[in-house]
Design an enzyme around this catalytic site. Structure first.
Site, PDB file in Angstrom:
ATOM      1  N   ARG A 233       0.883  -1.366  -0.088  1.00 52.17           N
ATOM      2  CA  ARG A 233       0.123  -0.159  -0.037  1.00 52.17           C
ATOM      3  C   ARG A 233       0.864   1.303   0.017  1.00 52.17           C
ATOM      4  NH1 ARG A 233      -2.847  -3.627   2.940  1.00 52.17           N
ATOM      5  NH2 ARG A 233      -4.754  -4.318   1.868  1.00 52.17           N
TER       6      ARG A 233
ATOM      7  N   LYS B 289       4.116  11.489 -11.391  1.00 49.95           N
ATOM      8  CA  LYS B 289       3.206  10.505 -12.257  1.00 49.95           C
ATOM      9  C   LYS B 289       3.913   9.345 -12.341  1.00 49.95           C
ATOM     10  CE  LYS B 289       1.035  13.852 -15.516  1.00 49.95           C
ATOM     11  NZ  LYS B 289       0.845  13.858 -17.067  1.00 49.95           N
TER      12      LYS B 289
ATOM     13  N   GLU C 189      12.286  18.563 -24.657  1.00 50.86           N
ATOM     14  CA  GLU C 189      11.841  19.068 -23.503  1.00 50.86           C
ATOM     15  C   GLU C 189      12.324  20.254 -22.813  1.00 50.86           C
ATOM     16  OE1 GLU C 189       8.949  17.537 -22.558  1.00 50.86           O
ATOM     17  OE2 GLU C 189       9.251  15.582 -23.640  1.00 50.86           O
TER      18      GLU C 189
ATOM     19  N   LYS D  42       9.578  22.858 -13.883  1.00 50.37           N
ATOM     20  CA  LYS D  42       8.582  21.904 -13.748  1.00 50.37           C
ATOM     21  C   LYS D  42       8.151  21.636 -12.312  1.00 50.37           C
ATOM     22  CE  LYS D  42       6.853  17.343 -14.586  1.00 50.37           C
ATOM     23  NZ  LYS D  42       6.993  16.120 -15.382  1.00 50.37           N
TER      24      LYS D  42
ATOM     25  N   GLU E  78      -2.858  17.871 -12.607  1.00 53.02           N
ATOM     26  CA  GLU E  78      -2.841  18.102 -14.050  1.00 53.02           C
ATOM     27  C   GLU E  78      -4.609  18.640 -13.912  1.00 53.02           C
ATOM     28  OE1 GLU E  78      -2.569  15.227 -17.305  1.00 53.02           O
ATOM     29  OE2 GLU E  78      -0.739  16.602 -17.682  1.00 53.02           O
TER      30      GLU E  78
ATOM     31  N   ARG F 280      -0.857  22.445 -15.272  1.00 49.75           N
ATOM     32  CA  ARG F 280       0.130  21.327 -15.513  1.00 49.75           C
ATOM     33  C   ARG F 280      -0.041  21.206 -17.164  1.00 49.75           C
ATOM     34  NH1 ARG F 280       2.017  16.695 -11.726  1.00 49.75           N
ATOM     35  NH2 ARG F 280       3.477  15.561 -13.024  1.00 49.75           N
TER      36      ARG F 280
ATOM     37  N   ASN G 167       2.279  20.345 -21.807  1.00 46.27           N
ATOM     38  CA  ASN G 167       1.984  19.236 -22.995  1.00 46.27           C
ATOM     39  C   ASN G 167       2.345  20.270 -24.242  1.00 46.27           C
ATOM     40  OD1 ASN G 167       1.052  17.032 -21.703  1.00 46.27           O
ATOM     41  ND2 ASN G 167      -1.255  18.230 -21.489  1.00 46.27           N
TER      42      ASN G 167
ATOM     43  N   HIS H 120       3.069  18.377 -27.221  1.00 45.87           N
ATOM     44  CA  HIS H 120       2.986  17.075 -27.022  1.00 45.87           C
ATOM     45  C   HIS H 120       1.676  16.370 -27.564  1.00 45.87           C
ATOM     46  CE1 HIS H 120       6.210  17.760 -24.427  1.00 45.87           C
ATOM     47  NE2 HIS H 120       6.180  16.395 -23.810  1.00 45.87           N
TER      48      HIS H 120
ATOM     49  N   HIS I 137       2.342  13.366 -29.880  1.00 46.07           N
ATOM     50  CA  HIS I 137       1.768  12.027 -29.511  1.00 46.07           C
ATOM     51  C   HIS I 137       1.121  11.548 -30.812  1.00 46.07           C
ATOM     52  CE1 HIS I 137       1.363  13.016 -24.886  1.00 46.07           C
ATOM     53  NE2 HIS I 137       2.359  12.185 -25.199  1.00 46.07           N
TER      54      HIS I 137
ATOM     55  N   HIS J 122       9.980  10.012 -29.142  1.00 44.83           N
ATOM     56  CA  HIS J 122       9.221  10.960 -28.350  1.00 44.83           C
ATOM     57  C   HIS J 122       9.592  12.288 -28.454  1.00 44.83           C
ATOM     58  CE1 HIS J 122       6.405  12.508 -25.355  1.00 44.83           C
ATOM     59  NE2 HIS J 122       7.433  12.808 -24.567  1.00 44.83           N
TER      60      HIS J 122
HETATM   61  N1  LIG Z   1       6.292  10.413 -15.463  1.00 49.05           N
HETATM   62  C1  LIG Z   1       6.171  11.168 -16.094  1.00 49.05           C
HETATM   63  O1  LIG Z   1       6.014  12.296 -15.794  1.00 49.05           O
HETATM   64  C2  LIG Z   1       6.812  11.137 -17.561  1.00 49.05           C
HETATM   65  C3  LIG Z   1       7.189  12.251 -18.297  1.00 49.05           C
HETATM   66  C4  LIG Z   1       7.677  11.976 -19.648  1.00 49.05           C
HETATM   67  C5  LIG Z   1       8.035  10.526 -19.942  1.00 49.05           C
HETATM   68  N2  LIG Z   1       7.688   9.745 -19.096  1.00 49.05           N
HETATM   69  C6  LIG Z   1       7.975   8.380 -19.462  1.00 49.05           C
HETATM   70  O2  LIG Z   1       9.546   8.172 -19.645  1.00 49.05           O
HETATM   71  C7  LIG Z   1       9.928   7.100 -20.450  1.00 49.05           C
HETATM   72  C8  LIG Z   1      10.892   7.735 -21.402  1.00 49.05           C
HETATM   73  O3  LIG Z   1      12.010   7.874 -20.694  1.00 49.05           O
HETATM   74  P1  LIG Z   1      13.349   7.848 -21.235  1.00 49.05           P
HETATM   75  O4  LIG Z   1      13.255   8.572 -22.642  1.00 49.05           O
HETATM   76  O5  LIG Z   1      14.506   8.321 -20.403  1.00 49.05           O
HETATM   77  O6  LIG Z   1      13.555   6.207 -21.724  1.00 49.05           O
HETATM   78  P2  LIG Z   1      14.282   4.887 -21.131  1.00 49.05           P
HETATM   79  O7  LIG Z   1      14.162   4.946 -19.610  1.00 49.05           O
HETATM   80  O8  LIG Z   1      13.847   3.844 -21.795  1.00 49.05           O
HETATM   81  O9  LIG Z   1      15.869   5.344 -21.260  1.00 49.05           O
HETATM   82  C9  LIG Z   1      16.198   5.545 -22.612  1.00 49.05           C
HETATM   83  C10 LIG Z   1      17.492   4.659 -23.088  1.00 49.05           C
HETATM   84  O10 LIG Z   1      18.534   5.266 -22.350  1.00 49.05           O
HETATM   85  C11 LIG Z   1      19.227   4.111 -21.438  1.00 49.05           C
HETATM   86  N3  LIG Z   1      19.902   4.962 -20.502  1.00 49.05           N
HETATM   87  C12 LIG Z   1      19.242   5.726 -19.678  1.00 49.05           C
HETATM   88  N4  LIG Z   1      20.176   6.373 -18.795  1.00 49.05           N
HETATM   89  C13 LIG Z   1      21.568   6.057 -19.081  1.00 49.05           C
HETATM   90  C14 LIG Z   1      22.742   6.152 -18.964  1.00 49.05           C
HETATM   91  N5  LIG Z   1      23.119   7.293 -18.141  1.00 49.05           N
HETATM   92  N6  LIG Z   1      23.671   5.775 -19.725  1.00 49.05           N
HETATM   93  C15 LIG Z   1      23.294   4.629 -20.686  1.00 49.05           C
HETATM   94  N7  LIG Z   1      22.262   4.433 -20.986  1.00 49.05           N
HETATM   95  C16 LIG Z   1      21.209   5.012 -20.191  1.00 49.05           C
HETATM   96  C17 LIG Z   1      17.881   3.233 -21.153  1.00 49.05           C
HETATM   97  O11 LIG Z   1      18.670   2.001 -20.733  1.00 49.05           O
HETATM   98  C18 LIG Z   1      17.300   3.276 -22.454  1.00 49.05           C
HETATM   99  O12 LIG Z   1      17.864   2.240 -23.268  1.00 49.05           O
HETATM  100  C19 LIG Z   1       8.494   6.917 -21.356  1.00 49.05           C
HETATM  101  O13 LIG Z   1       8.038   5.656 -20.965  1.00 49.05           O
HETATM  102  C20 LIG Z   1       7.455   8.016 -21.079  1.00 49.05           C
HETATM  103  O14 LIG Z   1       6.110   7.565 -20.833  1.00 49.05           O
HETATM  104  C21 LIG Z   1       7.294   9.768 -17.942  1.00 49.05           C
END
Ligand SMILES: NC(=O)c1ccc[n+]([C@@H]2O[C@H](COP(=O)([O-])OP(=O)(O)OC[C@H]3O[C@@H](n4cnc5c(N)ncnc54)[C@H](O)[C@@H]3O)[C@@H](O)[C@H]2O)c1
Length: 367
Positions: free
Chosen positions: A128, A150, A192, A234, A244, A248, A252, A255, A259, A271
């Site tokens: 929980r 999030k 971003e 942020k 949101e 917030r 977007n 975005h 998307h 993305h």
């Molecule tokens: N929670 C939120 O508010 C929020 C906001 C935006 C995006 N997201 C989510 O984030 C995700 C995308 O995040 P991302 O782009 O970081 O993708 P990811 O976590 O898949 O990382 C991208 C790649 O980089 C590699 N990597 C990360 N750090 C590294 C490092 N220091 N050295 C070597 N390799 C490294 C990872 O292994 C992966 O292969 C999506 O699932 C998206 O939905 C969430």
């Protein structure tokens, strides 16, 4: 806060009893053991990481924490968005149970946005809810996904459809980890950062414009500055609108169209690239509405170009498909599309008073 040979930048996310700090700087991870021991005592610490980051940084962090005498485990899952599902969450949860995780355990999300979303979601539902700390290692995670609470996983019907709002207790943002991040991933994250400049900070936008070669070379002072400014923006937005309900939504910018472009490409476009094109399309839309100048539009396009981000709608995503996808976005309320428009660099507002024909024209003129 003083570290050994550097000063960490600090940004606060103000959310009453859920407020937390983001600590930013090079070498933050090397110094995290003592900080965790003093400020976040726990029965056990679970570092959760994907397979790439686990190999590059996970073992080191495990050793750092163990050398402080902390009862620490490293759990990993296969890297990639395909792992962002309930199976991964359940498998990690079962590993935690086997290793004796209890209500006083703490989850450390070490990795990009995928890791952050999975680990924080797991923490939010494990017994929980147990505490979670974010240690973002991709640029996107450092400037965006690790801040704001999030969490979530994907299901075949859509991305992030299962999730919670669950704020971390702290975010340790070690910009030194970006050294091993693949170049494409770094550039994705820059979309971003440009977004923050466009919606809230002309100063940030101008730092990017004036220093993009040094930023692409990962010059530490500049990276620290742009990550700190992005996190501040942020944090400010999230503090005013945690769930949101209103403000917030400005995050977007680019975005909604982005998307649709991602989906139309069957997720072959990343993305960050899709958001980049999305920002260009909505800025063109703002010009069509007589709200944005051609000069500033060119500045945005030049900056994105210089950062290696795309600015044209791909030839294989036809306008009709994009419009259909736009109306199916989960952020579409009662058939109205909410657009974030910038009347000038550094300022924005949300509006749904946009005709579909204007959107079509904006898309067509960005080919
Ligand atoms: N929670 C939120 O508010 C929020 C906001 C935006 C995006 N997201 C989510 O984030 C995700 C995308 O995040 P991302 O782009 O970081 O993708 P990811 O976590 O898949 O990382 C991208 C790649 O980089 C590699 N990597 C990360 N750090 C590294 C490092 N220091 N050295 C070597 N390799 C490294 C990872 O292994 C992966 O292969 C999506 O699932 C998206 O939905 C969430």
């Amino acid at each position: 806060m003083k570290g050994l040979d550097f000063v960490w930048e600090e940004v606060k996310v103000e959310l009453d009893k859920d407020s937390y700090d983001i600590l930013i700087g090079p070498g933050v991870l090397t110094n995290v053991g003592e900080d965790l021991k003093n400020k976040f005592p726990a029965s056990s610490y679970f570092i959760i990481s994907d397979s790439n980051v686990s190999d590059i940084l996970g073992e080191d962090l495990l050793n750092i924490l163990k050398s402080e005498g902390l009862n620490t485990y490293l759990l990993s899952f296969p890297a990639g968005e395909a792992s962002k599902n309930m199976d991964t969450v359940v498998s990690l949860a079962r590993d935690m149970v086997k290793k004796g995780a209890d209500r006083k355990s703490l989850v450390l999300a070490l990795g990009g946005g995928v890791t952050g979303d999975i680990a924080a979601f797991l923490a939010s539902i494990y017994m929980r809810g147990i505490r979670c700390i974010q240690l973002p290692t991709s640029l996107l995670a450092q400037v965006d996904s690790s801040v704001g609470g999030k969490t979530g996983v994907d299901i075949p019907e859509g991305k992030n459809l299962l999730g919670t709002f669950f704020q971390p207790k702290r975010v340790y943002c070690d910009i030194g980890t970006l050294a091993s991040l693949p170049r494409d991933e770094f550039i994705n994250g820059m979309a971003e950062v440009v977004k923050y400049g466009m919606i809230m900070s002309r100063e940030l936008f101008e730092i990017l414009e004036g220093n993009y070669p040094e930023i692409l070379n990962l010059e530490p002072e500049l990276i620290c500055k742009i990550v700190t400014q992005s996190c501040s923006i942020k944090a400010d937005v999230v503090s005013k609108d945690e769930k949101e309900g209103g403000l917030r939504r400005i995050l977007n910018f680019g975005h909604t169209v982005g998307h649709a472009i991602e989906a139309a490409s069957d997720y072959t476009i990343s993305h960050g690239c899709a958001v980049s094109i999305g920002m260009v399309v909505v800025s063109r839309l703002a010009i069509i509405k007589g709200m944005f100048s051609e000069d500033e539009f060119i500045r945005l396009k030049n900056l994105l170009d210089n950062l290696g981000l795309p600015t044209k709608v791909p030839a294989n995503s036809d306008t009709k498909t994009l419009i259909e996808l736009l109306y199916h976005d989960k952020k579409t309320i009662a058939g109205k599309i909410n657009f974030v428009l910038c009347p000038e660099i550094g300022r924005c507002f949300v509006t749904d008073k946009i005709d579909v024909k204007e959107v079509e024209e904006a898309i067509d003129s960005c080919r």
